[in-house]
Scaffold this motif. Structure first.
Motif, PDB file in Angstrom:
ATOM      1  N   SER A  60      -5.832   1.128  -4.974  1.00  0.00           N
ATOM      2  CA  SER A  60      -6.980   0.895  -4.098  1.00  0.00           C
ATOM      3  C   SER A  60      -6.584   0.069  -2.868  1.00  0.00           C
ATOM      4  CB  SER A  60      -8.136   0.303  -4.908  1.00  0.00           C
ATOM      5  OG  SER A  60      -8.418  -1.009  -4.539  1.00  0.00           O
ATOM      6  N   GLY A  61      -5.705  -0.907  -3.056  1.00  0.00           N
ATOM      7  CA  GLY A  61      -5.237  -1.710  -1.909  1.00  0.00           C
ATOM      8  C   GLY A  61      -4.527  -0.847  -0.880  1.00  0.00           C
ATOM      9  N   TYR A  62      -3.715   0.084  -1.352  1.00  0.00           N
ATOM     10  CA  TYR A  62      -3.003   1.000  -0.452  1.00  0.00           C
ATOM     11  C   TYR A  62      -4.004   1.859   0.317  1.00  0.00           C
ATOM     12  CZ  TYR A  62      -0.454   4.964   1.321  1.00  0.00           C
ATOM     13  OH  TYR A  62       0.038   5.924   2.167  1.00  0.00           O
ATOM     14  N   ASN A  63      -4.946   2.441  -0.416  1.00  0.00           N
ATOM     15  CA  ASN A  63      -5.865   3.359   0.258  1.00  0.00           C
ATOM     16  C   ASN A  63      -6.724   2.655   1.301  1.00  0.00           C
ATOM     17  OD1 ASN A  63      -5.349   6.119  -0.635  1.00  0.00           O
ATOM     18  ND2 ASN A  63      -5.663   5.252  -2.664  1.00  0.00           N
ATOM     19  N   GLN A  64      -6.998   1.383   1.098  1.00  0.00           N
ATOM     20  CA  GLN A  64      -7.798   0.649   2.074  1.00  0.00           C
ATOM     21  C   GLN A  64      -7.002   0.128   3.258  1.00  0.00           C
ATOM     22  OE1 GLN A  64     -10.985  -2.014   0.519  1.00  0.00           O
ATOM     23  NE2 GLN A  64      -9.917  -1.628  -1.390  1.00  0.00           N
ATOM     24  N   ASN A  65      -5.726  -0.172   3.058  1.00  0.00           N
ATOM     25  CA  ASN A  65      -4.977  -0.862   4.111  1.00  0.00           C
ATOM     26  C   ASN A  65      -3.826  -0.060   4.718  1.00  0.00           C
ATOM     27  OD1 ASN A  65      -6.072  -3.746   4.211  1.00  0.00           O
ATOM     28  ND2 ASN A  65      -5.806  -3.418   2.016  1.00  0.00           N
ATOM     29  N   CYS A  66      -3.348   0.928   4.032  1.00  0.00           N
ATOM     30  CA  CYS A  66      -2.126   1.603   4.467  1.00  0.00           C
ATOM     31  C   CYS A  66      -2.335   3.094   4.724  1.00  0.00           C
ATOM     32  CB  CYS A  66      -1.020   1.446   3.420  1.00  0.00           C
ATOM     33  SG  CYS A  66      -0.960  -0.181   2.632  1.00  0.00           S
ATOM     34  N   ALA A  67      -3.297   3.690   4.026  1.00  0.00           N
ATOM     35  CA  ALA A  67      -3.439   5.150   4.041  1.00  0.00           C
ATOM     36  C   ALA A  67      -3.758   5.692   5.430  1.00  0.00           C
ATOM     37  CB  ALA A  67      -4.516   5.582   3.052  1.00  0.00           C
ATOM     38  N   ARG A  68      -4.419   4.902   6.278  1.00  0.00           N
ATOM     39  CA  ARG A  68      -4.790   5.447   7.587  1.00  0.00           C
ATOM     40  C   ARG A  68      -3.563   5.782   8.416  1.00  0.00           C
ATOM     41  NH1 ARG A  68      -5.053   1.260  11.630  1.00  0.00           N
ATOM     42  NH2 ARG A  68      -4.637  -0.760  10.669  1.00  0.00           N
ATOM     43  N   CYS A  69      -2.436   5.170   8.133  1.00  0.00           N
ATOM     44  CA  CYS A  69      -1.196   5.552   8.817  1.00  0.00           C
ATOM     45  C   CYS A  69      -0.248   6.320   7.901  1.00  0.00           C
ATOM     46  CB  CYS A  69      -0.477   4.321   9.346  1.00  0.00           C
ATOM     47  SG  CYS A  69      -1.388   3.464  10.641  1.00  0.00           S
ATOM     48  N   HIS A  70      -0.105   5.849   6.664  1.00  0.00           N
ATOM     49  CA  HIS A  70       0.895   6.446   5.770  1.00  0.00           C
ATOM     50  C   HIS A  70       0.348   7.624   4.969  1.00  0.00           C
ATOM     51  CE1 HIS A  70       4.201   3.630   6.481  1.00  0.00           C
ATOM     52  NE2 HIS A  70       3.274   2.697   6.584  1.00  0.00           N
ATOM     53  N   GLY A  71      -0.958   7.883   5.070  1.00  0.00           N
ATOM     54  CA  GLY A  71      -1.532   9.064   4.429  1.00  0.00           C
ATOM     55  C   GLY A  71      -2.184   8.768   3.093  1.00  0.00           C
ATOM     56  N   LEU A  72      -3.275   9.474   2.813  1.00  0.00           N
ATOM     57  CA  LEU A  72      -3.965   9.315   1.532  1.00  0.00           C
ATOM     58  C   LEU A  72      -3.038   9.738   0.406  1.00  0.00           C
ATOM     59  CD1 LEU A  72      -7.522  10.676   2.357  1.00  0.00           C
ATOM     60  CD2 LEU A  72      -6.963   8.355   1.583  1.00  0.00           C
ATOM     61  N   GLN A  73      -3.059   8.995  -0.695  1.00  0.00           N
ATOM     62  CA  GLN A  73      -2.225   9.295  -1.858  1.00  0.00           C
ATOM     63  C   GLN A  73      -0.744   9.385  -1.501  1.00  0.00           C
ATOM     64  OE1 GLN A  73      -4.997  12.022  -3.382  1.00  0.00           O
ATOM     65  NE2 GLN A  73      -5.645  10.170  -4.453  1.00  0.00           N
ATOM     66  N   LEU A  74      -0.352   8.640  -0.466  1.00  0.00           N
ATOM     67  CA  LEU A  74       1.052   8.544  -0.059  1.00  0.00           C
ATOM     68  C   LEU A  74       1.588   9.797   0.603  1.00  0.00           C
ATOM     69  CD1 LEU A  74       2.535   6.733  -3.188  1.00  0.00           C
ATOM     70  CD2 LEU A  74       2.225   5.718  -0.943  1.00  0.00           C
ATOM     71  N   ILE A  75       0.726  10.762   0.886  1.00  0.00           N
ATOM     72  CA  ILE A  75       1.228  11.978   1.515  1.00  0.00           C
ATOM     73  C   ILE A  75       1.059  11.829   3.017  1.00  0.00           C
ATOM     74  CG2 ILE A  75       0.978  14.484   1.650  1.00  0.00           C
ATOM     75  CD1 ILE A  75      -0.197  14.217  -1.288  1.00  0.00           C
ATOM     76  N   SER A  76       2.172  11.548   3.685  1.00  0.00           N
ATOM     77  CA  SER A  76       2.121  11.238   5.106  1.00  0.00           C
ATOM     78  C   SER A  76       1.886  12.484   5.935  1.00  0.00           C
ATOM     79  CB  SER A  76       3.430  10.579   5.539  1.00  0.00           C
ATOM     80  OG  SER A  76       3.469  10.502   6.952  1.00  0.00           O
ATOM     81  N   GLY A  77       1.033  12.351   6.942  1.00  0.00           N
ATOM     82  CA  GLY A  77       0.827  13.440   7.884  1.00  0.00           C
ATOM     83  C   GLY A  77       1.801  13.365   9.041  1.00  0.00           C
ATOM     84  N   GLY A  78       2.768  12.450   8.971  1.00  0.00           N
ATOM     85  CA  GLY A  78       3.785  12.370  10.016  1.00  0.00           C
ATOM     86  C   GLY A  78       3.624  11.199  10.969  1.00  0.00           C
ATOM     87  N   LEU A  79       2.506  10.501  10.892  1.00  0.00           N
ATOM     88  CA  LEU A  79       2.241   9.353  11.770  1.00  0.00           C
ATOM     89  C   LEU A  79       3.159   8.186  11.419  1.00  0.00           C
ATOM     90  CD1 LEU A  79       0.094   8.750  13.939  1.00  0.00           C
ATOM     91  CD2 LEU A  79      -1.333   7.756  12.151  1.00  0.00           C
ATOM     92  N   ALA A  80       3.472   8.052  10.147  1.00  0.00           N
ATOM     93  CA  ALA A  80       4.311   6.958   9.648  1.00  0.00           C
ATOM     94  C   ALA A  80       5.136   7.528   8.482  1.00  0.00           C
ATOM     95  CB  ALA A  80       3.419   5.804   9.182  1.00  0.00           C
ATOM     96  N   PRO A  81       6.229   6.838   8.118  1.00  0.00           N
ATOM     97  CA  PRO A  81       7.091   7.378   7.053  1.00  0.00           C
ATOM     98  C   PRO A  81       6.341   7.666   5.748  1.00  0.00           C
ATOM     99  CG  PRO A  81       8.120   5.460   8.080  1.00  0.00           C
ATOM    100  CD  PRO A  81       6.735   5.569   8.654  1.00  0.00           C
ATOM    101  N   ASP A  82       6.811   8.697   5.038  1.00  0.00           N
ATOM    102  CA  ASP A  82       6.234   9.050   3.744  1.00  0.00           C
ATOM    103  C   ASP A  82       6.832   8.119   2.690  1.00  0.00           C
ATOM    104  OD1 ASP A  82       5.707  10.378   1.234  1.00  0.00           O
ATOM    105  OD2 ASP A  82       5.174  12.141   2.425  1.00  0.00           O
ATOM    106  N   LEU A  83       5.999   7.249   2.154  1.00  0.00           N
ATOM    107  CA  LEU A  83       6.503   6.163   1.299  1.00  0.00           C
ATOM    108  C   LEU A  83       6.881   6.634  -0.106  1.00  0.00           C
ATOM    109  CD1 LEU A  83       4.130   3.275   2.462  1.00  0.00           C
ATOM    110  CD2 LEU A  83       6.473   3.758   3.209  1.00  0.00           C
ATOM    111  N   ARG A  84       6.605   7.900  -0.426  1.00  0.00           N
ATOM    112  CA  ARG A  84       7.072   8.399  -1.728  1.00  0.00           C
ATOM    113  C   ARG A  84       8.595   8.428  -1.776  1.00  0.00           C
ATOM    114  NH1 ARG A  84       4.180  14.055  -1.773  1.00  0.00           N
ATOM    115  NH2 ARG A  84       4.813  13.836   0.394  1.00  0.00           N
ATOM    116  N   TYR A  85       9.226   8.459  -0.605  1.00  0.00           N
ATOM    117  CA  TYR A  85      10.683   8.564  -0.574  1.00  0.00           C
ATOM    118  C   TYR A  85      11.371   7.214  -0.387  1.00  0.00           C
ATOM    119  CZ  TYR A  85       9.393  13.409  -0.311  1.00  0.00           C
ATOM    120  OH  TYR A  85       8.833  14.629  -0.598  1.00  0.00           O
ATOM    121  N   LEU A  86      10.598   6.142  -0.369  1.00  0.00           N
ATOM    122  CA  LEU A  86      11.188   4.804  -0.286  1.00  0.00           C
ATOM    123  C   LEU A  86      12.035   4.564  -1.538  1.00  0.00           C
ATOM    124  CD1 LEU A  86      10.908   2.205   1.527  1.00  0.00           C
ATOM    125  CD2 LEU A  86       9.173   1.434  -0.087  1.00  0.00           C
ATOM    126  N   ASP A  87      13.235   3.965  -1.353  1.00  0.00           N
ATOM    127  CA  ASP A  87      14.134   3.733  -2.493  1.00  0.00           C
ATOM    128  C   ASP A  87      13.418   3.043  -3.639  1.00  0.00           C
ATOM    129  OD1 ASP A  87      16.288   4.833  -1.237  1.00  0.00           O
ATOM    130  OD2 ASP A  87      17.168   2.911  -0.621  1.00  0.00           O
TER     131      ASP A  87
END
Ligand code: HEC
Length: 137
Positions: A60-87
């Motif tokens: 919930s913290g991610y969806n409220q604070n990060c998703a607008r750039c990194h994408g809902l459910q971590l699926i990036s639309g290209g605006l910011a890195p896709d965090l599923r691939y973070l080490d």
């Protein structure tokens, strides 16, 4: 002419919130009740890795604070890195911590705001737990 002036004024009023929506949006508080308190010193490694409660809070913290750039459910639309691939593990933790605490200011432009001081260490490691739970190679 009067109508024209009124339209310009209306346009200014309407565009103001739109500009704010892309710029400095208020960070949303994250309720970390139920997680061990961590104090002021930053941990070098995620203390909540794999903790189901932390993952749920982080979701919930991610969806409220990060998703607008990194994408809902971590699926990036290209605006910011896709965090599923973070080490995974410590290496990813170090880079995560660097970015979330200090943000990303590139050539004087704030690409990502700093979250230290606005979100707690507990909230940020909970978000990291959520991100790692969705890791993809
Ligand atoms: C205003 C948009 C924005 C918001 C909000 C935002 N980020 Fe970012 N983030 C970015 C951009 C853009 C980058 C890439 C910066 C660069 O070019 O190095 C980035 C980079 C990162 C990175 C490094 C990824 C990598 O592969 O290098 C992490 C980790 C990260 N963000 C986590 C978060 C987390 C967690 C949140 C929410 C607490 C968040 N971000 C909120 C825009 C944003």
């Amino acid at each position: 002419m009067l109508a024209g002036g009124a339209l310009v004024a209306l346009g200014l009023v309407l565009s103001a919130p739109a500009v704010r929506a892309h710029g400095d949006v208020q960070p949303q508080p994250v309720d970390t009740t139920g997680l061990d308190a961590l104090g002021d010193d930053w941990r070098g490694e995620n203390p909540y890795r794999g903790n189901p409660k932390a993952i749920a809070i982080g979701d919930s913290g991610y969806n409220q604070n990060c998703a607008r750039c990194h994408g809902l459910q971590l699926i990036s639309g290209g605006l910011a890195p896709d965090l599923r691939y973070l080490d995974k593990g410590q290496e990813g933790d170090t880079w995560f911590q660097e970015r979330v605490r200090h943000g990303a200011i590139i050539n004087g432009v704030t690409k990502m705001p700093a979250f230290e001081g606005t979100l707690s260490q507990e909230a940020l490691w909970a978000i990291r737990s959520y991100i790692e739970s969705k890791h993809e190679d």
